[in-house]
Design a protein around this motif. Structure first.
Motif, PDB file in Angstrom:
ATOM      1  N   THR A  74       0.853  -1.191   0.000  1.00  0.00           N
ATOM      2  CA  THR A  74       0.000   0.000   0.000  1.00  0.00           C
ATOM      3  C   THR A  74       0.887   1.240   0.000  1.00  0.00           C
ATOM      4  OG1 THR A  74      -0.105   0.136   2.415  1.00  0.00           O
ATOM      5  CG2 THR A  74      -1.803  -1.204   1.309  1.00  0.00           C
ATOM      6  N   PRO A  75       0.372   2.341  -0.514  1.00  0.00           N
ATOM      7  CA  PRO A  75       1.158   3.576  -0.494  1.00  0.00           C
ATOM      8  C   PRO A  75       1.593   3.991   0.914  1.00  0.00           C
ATOM      9  CG  PRO A  75      -0.684   3.804  -1.995  1.00  0.00           C
ATOM     10  CD  PRO A  75      -0.881   2.502  -1.262  1.00  0.00           C
ATOM     11  N   SER A  76       0.731   3.802   1.900  1.00  0.00           N
ATOM     12  CA  SER A  76       1.095   4.225   3.260  1.00  0.00           C
ATOM     13  C   SER A  76       2.223   3.368   3.831  1.00  0.00           C
ATOM     14  CB  SER A  76      -0.129   4.196   4.182  1.00  0.00           C
ATOM     15  OG  SER A  76      -0.660   2.892   4.266  1.00  0.00           O
ATOM     16  N   VAL A  77       2.202   2.075   3.568  1.00  0.00           N
ATOM     17  CA  VAL A  77       3.284   1.194   4.039  1.00  0.00           C
ATOM     18  C   VAL A  77       4.589   1.554   3.330  1.00  0.00           C
ATOM     19  CG1 VAL A  77       4.127  -1.187   4.037  1.00  0.00           C
ATOM     20  CG2 VAL A  77       1.791  -0.689   4.772  1.00  0.00           C
ATOM     21  N   THR A  90       2.918   9.716  -3.064  1.00  0.00           N
ATOM     22  CA  THR A  90       1.984   9.889  -4.182  1.00  0.00           C
ATOM     23  C   THR A  90       2.732  10.377  -5.421  1.00  0.00           C
ATOM     24  OG1 THR A  90       0.111  10.303  -2.716  1.00  0.00           O
ATOM     25  CG2 THR A  90      -0.069  11.144  -4.975  1.00  0.00           C
ATOM     26  N   GLY A  91       3.625  11.338  -5.247  1.00  0.00           N
ATOM     27  CA  GLY A  91       4.414  11.844  -6.370  1.00  0.00           C
ATOM     28  C   GLY A  91       5.321  10.776  -6.967  1.00  0.00           C
ATOM     29  N   LEU A  92       5.965   9.994  -6.096  1.00  0.00           N
ATOM     30  CA  LEU A  92       6.818   8.911  -6.582  1.00  0.00           C
ATOM     31  C   LEU A  92       6.002   7.895  -7.372  1.00  0.00           C
ATOM     32  CD1 LEU A  92       9.014   8.315  -3.398  1.00  0.00           C
ATOM     33  CD2 LEU A  92       9.791   9.261  -5.590  1.00  0.00           C
ATOM     34  N   LEU A  93       4.846   7.523  -6.830  1.00  0.00           N
ATOM     35  CA  LEU A  93       3.995   6.536  -7.497  1.00  0.00           C
ATOM     36  C   LEU A  93       3.432   7.072  -8.805  1.00  0.00           C
ATOM     37  CD1 LEU A  93       2.134   5.014  -4.426  1.00  0.00           C
ATOM     38  CD2 LEU A  93       4.032   4.013  -5.742  1.00  0.00           C
ATOM     39  N   ASP A  94       3.089   8.353  -8.836  1.00  0.00           N
ATOM     40  CA  ASP A  94       2.598   8.955 -10.084  1.00  0.00           C
ATOM     41  C   ASP A  94       3.628   8.790 -11.198  1.00  0.00           C
ATOM     42  OD1 ASP A  94       0.229   9.738  -8.881  1.00  0.00           O
ATOM     43  OD2 ASP A  94       0.808  11.854  -8.677  1.00  0.00           O
ATOM     44  N   GLY A  95       4.886   9.120 -10.899  1.00  0.00           N
ATOM     45  CA  GLY A  95       5.940   9.006 -11.899  1.00  0.00           C
ATOM     46  C   GLY A  95       6.173   7.567 -12.327  1.00  0.00           C
ATOM     47  N   LEU A  96       6.166   6.657 -11.363  1.00  0.00           N
ATOM     48  CA  LEU A  96       6.369   5.243 -11.683  1.00  0.00           C
ATOM     49  C   LEU A  96       5.207   4.681 -12.496  1.00  0.00           C
ATOM     50  CD1 LEU A  96       7.834   4.055  -8.272  1.00  0.00           C
ATOM     51  CD2 LEU A  96       9.027   4.021 -10.478  1.00  0.00           C
ATOM     52  N   VAL A 102       4.823   0.634 -12.196  1.00  0.00           N
ATOM     53  CA  VAL A 102       3.917   0.148 -11.153  1.00  0.00           C
ATOM     54  C   VAL A 102       2.486   0.350 -11.638  1.00  0.00           C
ATOM     55  CG1 VAL A 102       5.509   0.708  -9.258  1.00  0.00           C
ATOM     56  CG2 VAL A 102       3.686   2.322  -9.851  1.00  0.00           C
ATOM     57  N   GLN A 103       1.595  -0.344 -10.966  1.00  0.00           N
ATOM     58  CA  GLN A 103       0.166  -0.232 -11.287  1.00  0.00           C
ATOM     59  C   GLN A 103      -0.580  -0.041  -9.974  1.00  0.00           C
ATOM     60  OE1 GLN A 103      -1.412  -3.935 -12.688  1.00  0.00           O
ATOM     61  NE2 GLN A 103      -3.299  -3.023 -13.451  1.00  0.00           N
ATOM     62  N   ARG A 104      -1.491   0.928  -9.972  1.00  0.00           N
ATOM     63  CA  ARG A 104      -2.367   1.091  -8.815  1.00  0.00           C
ATOM     64  C   ARG A 104      -3.577   0.199  -9.018  1.00  0.00           C
ATOM     65  NH1 ARG A 104      -0.848   6.999  -9.083  1.00  0.00           N
ATOM     66  NH2 ARG A 104       0.101   7.496  -7.068  1.00  0.00           N
TER      67      ARG A 104
END
Length: 169
Positions: A74-77, A90-96, A102-104
């Motif tokens: 999860t993003p929080s973990v 959130t910014g890191l995941l957006d770029g990935l 990565v996939q949400r």
């Protein structure tokens, strides 16, 4: 990031210690050398990762996901494990996610929850980066034998325990 290239001599540190009685010359010299080496390693890691079109933050997220049996977290973990805010994550995941690494995934039982999964493209990127990273890491540590590496880890653990002296709470 500042990089102190000119470390003070023992004579300079001794002058400081005369002015500031709290100064411990060998502690200062050790701290400054450790800080410089850590900075140099971080810069070297950035250079290695940039050759693979990655930044450290994004690379660490991919590594954390790869460590999971199901390649999911999860993003929080992830934010907690990296020591960053949820907004930064959130910014890191957006770029990935934009790069397809990565996939949400929405969690059906809780529509507010999202999980993040390492994609095949993300694993392929790691598969391209990691041999280069491990080769460079091995080369940078080759001057230490196995016992010295264990001693270094123990010493760094002792220093880590003293970091609380920097807390300003």
């Amino acid at each position: 990031m500042l990089q102190l290239r000119d470390l003070p001599t023992p004579e300079v540190l001794q002058r400081f210690a005369q002015r500031y009685p709290e100064a411990d010359v060998t502690a200062i010299a050790s701290f400054l050398m450790l800080l410089r080496v850590a900075t140099d390693l971080s810069v070297a890691l950035d250079a290695c990762l940039s050759k693979h079109d990655l930044l450290q933050g994004r690379w660490w997220v991919l590594i954390l996901l790869m460590r999971e049996v199901d390649l999911t977290s999860t993003p929080s973990v992830l934010a907690e494990k990296l020591g960053v805010t949820r907004a930064t994550m959130t910014g890191l995941l957006d770029g990935l996610e934009q790069g397809g690494l990565v996939q949400r995934i929405l969690v059906p039982e809780d529509r507010r929850s999202v999980k993040v999964r390492l994609t095949e493209a993300g694993q392929a990127r790691l598969d391209a980066v990691m041999p280069d990273y491990y080769t460079r890491l091995r080369q940078s540590m080759q001057g230490l034998n196995e016992q010295q590496r264990q001693d270094l880890q123990a010493l760094l653990g002792v220093i880590d325990q003293g970091i609380s002296a920097w807390d300003f709470k």
